[in-house]
Structures are given as C-alpha cells and as structure tokens.
Design a protein around this motif. Structure first.
Motif, PDB file in Angstrom:
ATOM      1  N   ASN A 176     -45.164  12.266  38.164  1.00  0.00           N
ATOM      2  CA  ASN A 176     -45.533  12.719  37.174  1.00  0.00           C
ATOM      3  C   ASN A 176     -45.773  10.998  36.219  1.00  0.00           C
ATOM      4  O   ASN A 176     -46.169  10.503  35.336  1.00  0.00           O
ATOM      5  CB  ASN A 176     -44.726  13.457  36.035  1.00  0.00           C
ATOM      6  N   CYS A 177     -46.947  10.375  37.161  1.00  0.00           N
ATOM      7  CA  CYS A 177     -47.944   8.756  37.029  1.00  0.00           C
ATOM      8  C   CYS A 177     -49.283   9.276  37.951  1.00  0.00           C
ATOM      9  O   CYS A 177     -49.490   9.305  38.466  1.00  0.00           O
ATOM     10  CB  CYS A 177     -46.571   7.890  37.777  1.00  0.00           C
ATOM     11  N   VAL A 178     -49.764   8.057  36.984  1.00  0.00           N
ATOM     12  CA  VAL A 178     -51.017   7.907  37.380  1.00  0.00           C
ATOM     13  C   VAL A 178     -50.846   6.211  37.808  1.00  0.00           C
ATOM     14  O   VAL A 178     -49.942   5.372  37.897  1.00  0.00           O
ATOM     15  CB  VAL A 178     -51.792   7.046  36.373  1.00  0.00           C
ATOM     16  N   ALA A 179     -50.800   6.263  39.108  1.00  0.00           N
ATOM     17  CA  ALA A 179     -51.143   4.532  40.159  1.00  0.00           C
ATOM     18  C   ALA A 179     -51.929   4.767  41.270  1.00  0.00           C
ATOM     19  O   ALA A 179     -53.017   5.632  41.543  1.00  0.00           O
ATOM     20  CB  ALA A 179     -49.969   5.280  41.020  1.00  0.00           C
ATOM     21  N   ALA A 180     -52.743   3.440  40.714  1.00  0.00           N
ATOM     22  CA  ALA A 180     -53.919   3.081  41.816  1.00  0.00           C
ATOM     23  C   ALA A 180     -53.626   1.246  41.981  1.00  0.00           C
ATOM     24  O   ALA A 180     -52.670   0.596  42.011  1.00  0.00           O
ATOM     25  CB  ALA A 180     -55.236   3.197  40.675  1.00  0.00           C
ATOM     26  N   GLY A 181     -54.701   1.132  42.672  1.00  0.00           N
ATOM     27  CA  GLY A 181     -54.961  -0.232  43.859  1.00  0.00           C
ATOM     28  C   GLY A 181     -54.301  -0.168  44.530  1.00  0.00           C
ATOM     29  O   GLY A 181     -54.433   0.680  45.067  1.00  0.00           O
ATOM     30  N   ALA A 182     -54.862  -1.774  45.271  1.00  0.00           N
ATOM     31  CA  ALA A 182     -54.335  -1.936  46.520  1.00  0.00           C
ATOM     32  C   ALA A 182     -53.882  -3.585  46.472  1.00  0.00           C
ATOM     33  O   ALA A 182     -54.859  -4.447  46.333  1.00  0.00           O
ATOM     34  CB  ALA A 182     -55.774  -2.059  47.142  1.00  0.00           C
ATOM     35  N   PRO A 183     -52.731  -3.855  46.813  1.00  0.00           N
ATOM     36  CA  PRO A 183     -51.836  -3.101  46.586  1.00  0.00           C
ATOM     37  C   PRO A 183     -52.076  -1.865  44.857  1.00  0.00           C
ATOM     38  O   PRO A 183     -52.126  -2.658  44.177  1.00  0.00           O
ATOM     39  CB  PRO A 183     -50.320  -3.144  46.833  1.00  0.00           C
ATOM     40  N   ILE A 184     -51.106  -0.652  45.530  1.00  0.00           N
ATOM     41  CA  ILE A 184     -50.857  -0.329  43.758  1.00  0.00           C
ATOM     42  C   ILE A 184     -49.541  -0.180  43.435  1.00  0.00           C
ATOM     43  O   ILE A 184     -49.075  -0.591  44.028  1.00  0.00           O
ATOM     44  CB  ILE A 184     -50.833   1.737  44.763  1.00  0.00           C
ATOM     45  N   ARG A 185     -49.823   0.013  42.472  1.00  0.00           N
ATOM     46  CA  ARG A 185     -48.706   0.080  40.918  1.00  0.00           C
ATOM     47  C   ARG A 185     -49.409   1.617  40.669  1.00  0.00           C
ATOM     48  O   ARG A 185     -50.272   2.190  39.589  1.00  0.00           O
ATOM     49  CB  ARG A 185     -49.161  -1.308  40.167  1.00  0.00           C
ATOM     50  N   VAL A 186     -47.978   1.065  39.077  1.00  0.00           N
ATOM     51  CA  VAL A 186     -47.983   2.224  38.090  1.00  0.00           C
ATOM     52  C   VAL A 186     -48.790   2.276  36.827  1.00  0.00           C
ATOM     53  O   VAL A 186     -48.531   1.017  36.698  1.00  0.00           O
ATOM     54  CB  VAL A 186     -47.046   2.971  38.191  1.00  0.00           C
ATOM     55  N   VAL A 187     -49.795   3.042  36.962  1.00  0.00           N
ATOM     56  CA  VAL A 187     -50.711   2.523  35.278  1.00  0.00           C
ATOM     57  C   VAL A 187     -50.564   3.228  34.503  1.00  0.00           C
ATOM     58  O   VAL A 187     -50.894   2.795  33.158  1.00  0.00           O
ATOM     59  CB  VAL A 187     -52.217   2.704  35.336  1.00  0.00           C
ATOM     60  N   ARG A 188     -49.392   4.257  34.421  1.00  0.00           N
ATOM     61  CA  ARG A 188     -48.990   5.227  33.534  1.00  0.00           C
ATOM     62  C   ARG A 188     -48.769   6.419  33.685  1.00  0.00           C
ATOM     63  O   ARG A 188     -48.016   6.515  34.817  1.00  0.00           O
ATOM     64  CB  ARG A 188     -50.089   6.204  32.761  1.00  0.00           C
ATOM     65  N   LYS A 189     -47.511   5.997  32.721  1.00  0.00           N
ATOM     66  CA  LYS A 189     -46.297   7.281  33.650  1.00  0.00           C
ATOM     67  C   LYS A 189     -45.910   8.704  32.174  1.00  0.00           C
ATOM     68  O   LYS A 189     -47.129   8.451  31.260  1.00  0.00           O
ATOM     69  CB  LYS A 189     -45.181   6.748  32.456  1.00  0.00           C
ATOM     70  N   ASN A 190     -45.349   9.695  32.920  1.00  0.00           N
ATOM     71  CA  ASN A 190     -45.208  10.912  31.812  1.00  0.00           C
ATOM     72  C   ASN A 190     -47.048  11.497  31.155  1.00  0.00           C
ATOM     73  O   ASN A 190     -47.289  12.060  30.411  1.00  0.00           O
ATOM     74  CB  ASN A 190     -44.856  10.767  30.145  1.00  0.00           C
ATOM     75  N   ILE A 191     -47.095  11.742  32.627  1.00  0.00           N
ATOM     76  CA  ILE A 191     -48.822  12.704  32.486  1.00  0.00           C
ATOM     77  C   ILE A 191     -48.539  13.904  33.564  1.00  0.00           C
ATOM     78  O   ILE A 191     -48.044  14.050  34.444  1.00  0.00           O
ATOM     79  CB  ILE A 191     -49.708  11.509  33.163  1.00  0.00           C
ATOM     80  N   ALA A 192     -49.124  15.072  32.862  1.00  0.00           N
ATOM     81  CA  ALA A 192     -49.663  15.843  33.942  1.00  0.00           C
ATOM     82  C   ALA A 192     -51.056  16.693  33.734  1.00  0.00           C
ATOM     83  O   ALA A 192     -51.934  16.054  32.877  1.00  0.00           O
ATOM     84  CB  ALA A 192     -49.410  17.297  33.531  1.00  0.00           C
ATOM     85  N   TRP A 193     -51.513  16.896  35.367  1.00  0.00           N
ATOM     86  CA  TRP A 193     -53.102  17.293  35.807  1.00  0.00           C
ATOM     87  C   TRP A 193     -52.745  18.290  35.825  1.00  0.00           C
ATOM     88  O   TRP A 193     -51.506  19.450  35.804  1.00  0.00           O
ATOM     89  CB  TRP A 193     -53.174  16.066  36.214  1.00  0.00           C
ATOM     90  N   GLU A 194     -54.676  18.911  35.344  1.00  0.00           N
ATOM     91  CA  GLU A 194     -54.897  20.276  35.815  1.00  0.00           C
ATOM     92  C   GLU A 194     -56.041  21.018  36.591  1.00  0.00           C
ATOM     93  O   GLU A 194     -56.508  19.780  36.299  1.00  0.00           O
ATOM     94  CB  GLU A 194     -54.478  21.237  34.535  1.00  0.00           C
ATOM     95  N   ARG A 195     -56.250  21.832  36.767  1.00  0.00           N
ATOM     96  CA  ARG A 195     -57.287  22.072  38.573  1.00  0.00           C
ATOM     97  C   ARG A 195     -58.431  22.223  37.506  1.00  0.00           C
ATOM     98  O   ARG A 195     -59.535  21.935  38.164  1.00  0.00           O
ATOM     99  CB  ARG A 195     -57.009  22.732  39.626  1.00  0.00           C
ATOM    100  N   PRO A 196     -59.119  22.744  36.871  1.00  0.00           N
ATOM    101  CA  PRO A 196     -59.803  23.735  35.496  1.00  0.00           C
ATOM    102  C   PRO A 196     -61.225  22.213  35.752  1.00  0.00           C
ATOM    103  O   PRO A 196     -60.648  20.931  34.937  1.00  0.00           O
ATOM    104  CB  PRO A 196     -59.927  23.317  34.872  1.00  0.00           C
ATOM    105  N   HIS A 197     -61.935  22.110  36.154  1.00  0.00           N
ATOM    106  CA  HIS A 197     -63.176  21.736  36.618  1.00  0.00           C
ATOM    107  C   HIS A 197     -63.392  20.859  35.187  1.00  0.00           C
ATOM    108  O   HIS A 197     -63.547  21.708  34.433  1.00  0.00           O
ATOM    109  CB  HIS A 197     -64.043  21.143  37.238  1.00  0.00           C
ATOM    110  N   LEU A 198     -63.738  19.554  34.553  1.00  0.00           N
ATOM    111  CA  LEU A 198     -64.939  19.396  33.193  1.00  0.00           C
ATOM    112  C   LEU A 198     -66.256  20.189  33.122  1.00  0.00           C
ATOM    113  O   LEU A 198     -66.045  20.536  32.317  1.00  0.00           O
ATOM    114  CB  LEU A 198     -64.768  17.769  33.387  1.00  0.00           C
TER     115      LEU A 198
END
Length: 253
Positions: A176-198
């Motif tokens: 339940n986090c957002v991680a991004a980059g090269a090398p990767i790192r955690v940029v936000r914690k305590n998240i949830a995502w769902e499939r419905p397209h915007l």
C-alpha cells in the motif's frame, strides 16, 4: 524444438504437457527441453507465447488477460494468478531454478519487463565466482505496475502498491505505497487504488472513495522495524570502562 501453435491439451514423447480446458488460438507454446508443464485455467485470455527453454519448467496461468512472452529456464516456475490484466506486451524471464509469482488482481500497463535473471553470467575475475545469480521475484496481489517498468531479480513488491512509470524495481517494496524512480524509492505510504478508469467509468469525476467500490486491499503500510540491537551503537570495551568511571561506578579489574 517443438512448436505448438495454439494452447490446447497436449503431451509429447519428451513428457512436455499442456493442461487446459479450451483452446486458445492467440498464443503458442515452444518446448526446447523435456518434462515441462503449462497449466492454464479455463477462461484465461492469452496473447503471445510461452517458451520452455530448458527442462522441468512449470507455468501456471490463472483466469486473466495476459499479453506478452514468458521464458522459463531449467527447473523454473512462473505463476500468474487470477484477474491479472495487461495493457500491452509484458516480458517475464526466469532461469536457474528460480520463480516469478504475480498475485491476483494485478494490473500491468504497457512494455513491462520482469527479469528474475540477467540472461548472461558475470564473473569475478579473481575468484571466478558468479556475481549475478538470479533471484526469485514476487509481486503481491492487487499491485498496479506502470508503463515501462523493469522489475529485476530479487524484487518483492507488497500487495496493494503502485509502481510509477519507468521505474526500476529492486529489493523490497512495502504494501500500500507508491514507489517510483530509478533507483526506486517509496514516495507515498498508506494508499489504495481501484480499477475504474477515469474516462471510461462513470462518473467522470472521482474526488473521493465514495465514487468507487472499495476492494479488500485498503490497508495501512506495514513498515519493518529493526531490532533494538540493530539500532544500538557499538561501544568498544575501553570506552565502556571510561563511561562507567565518569558515572562514579566502580568496576572490578
């Protein structure tokens, strides 16, 4: 080399087998060795190819929509669980007895590579030992992998997380986090995502969670806490003695 141009029930004299309940005409299977097994769950939609490049490989594909190519080496296992979707081609490679596991309900964007091995050996010149041994890869359930992401050997992604566009994933990513980059790192914690397209799923604005159906993967991020011993400073014996003397504590010689 044996080419089976459709996924269908199959067995040959080399003990290569395909287990499925219905024919899939949009994918082929190639056997280079023997004792390889492909198991496909009914209702799965596969486009691409599965290549057993050595012996004793096992590939399990659940009821999902997979597009891409899977390459299995000696004694390797690739498991893609139910409800996994791919926007476009995904490459999965495994070698030398390791495994790749993708949990259920994962969403894979375009041009993703999951490489549990480097494809070629690298050695230390002096010791002549390998320095790039493959390691198993595990992607937890309900993980969203963004476009052009490369997941390398030993990666372990916790369930419910999001991996940002173009990231290079190595090591452990919590749930339940957002991680991004090269090398990767955690940029936000305590998240949830769902499939419905915007754009494709009403309503066209979704400012909060009341506009979607919540999946079972709404959890707080769990962080590993190091033991007290790991945090404690290392104090040499002579420094311990001096500290005790300053505190007025008598010590026996």
């Amino acid at each position: 080399m044996i080419i089976v141009n459709t996924i269908r029930p199959y067995k040959d004299e080399h003990n290569n087998e395909i287990f499925c309940d219905e024919e899939i005409k949009t994918a082929r299977v190639v056997f280079y060795g023997k004792n390889n097994k492909l198991v496909v769950k009914k209702g799965s939609k596969i486009k691409g190819g599965i290549y057993f490049e050595c012996n004793n490989g096992t590939c399990h594909i659940g009821q999902n929509r997979f597009k891409g190519f899977i390459r299995l080496g000696e004694d390797c296992t690739v498991t893609i669980n139910d409800k996994v979707t791919c926007t476009n081609d995904c490459l999965i490679t495994a070698a030398e007895g390791i495994s790749v596991t993708i949990g259920e309900d994962c969403m894979l964007a375009s041009d993703i590579q999951i490489r549990a091995d480097d494809g070629h050996p690298i050695f230390d010149v002096k010791s002549e030992k390998r320095i790039n041994m493959p390691k198993s890869v595990n992607i937890g359930a309900h993980t969203w992998i963004g476009g052009r992401v490369t997941i390398l050997s030993g990666a372990n992604v916790g369930q419910g997380s999001v991996i940002g566009f173009g990231s290079i994933v190595k090591g452990k990513i919590p749930n339940n986090c957002v991680a991004a980059g090269a090398p990767i790192r955690v940029v936000r914690k305590n998240i949830a995502w769902e499939r419905p397209h915007l754009n494709h799923v009403a309503p066209p604005y979704k400012p909060d969670a009341s506009f979607v159906s919540k999946s079972p993967y709404w959890n707080s991020t769990i962080e590993e806490v190091a033991s007290i011993e790991e945090h404690a400073p290392v104090i040499e014996p002579h420094w311990t003695k001096r500290i005790l003397q300053k505190l007025g504590i008598k010590i026996s010689e």
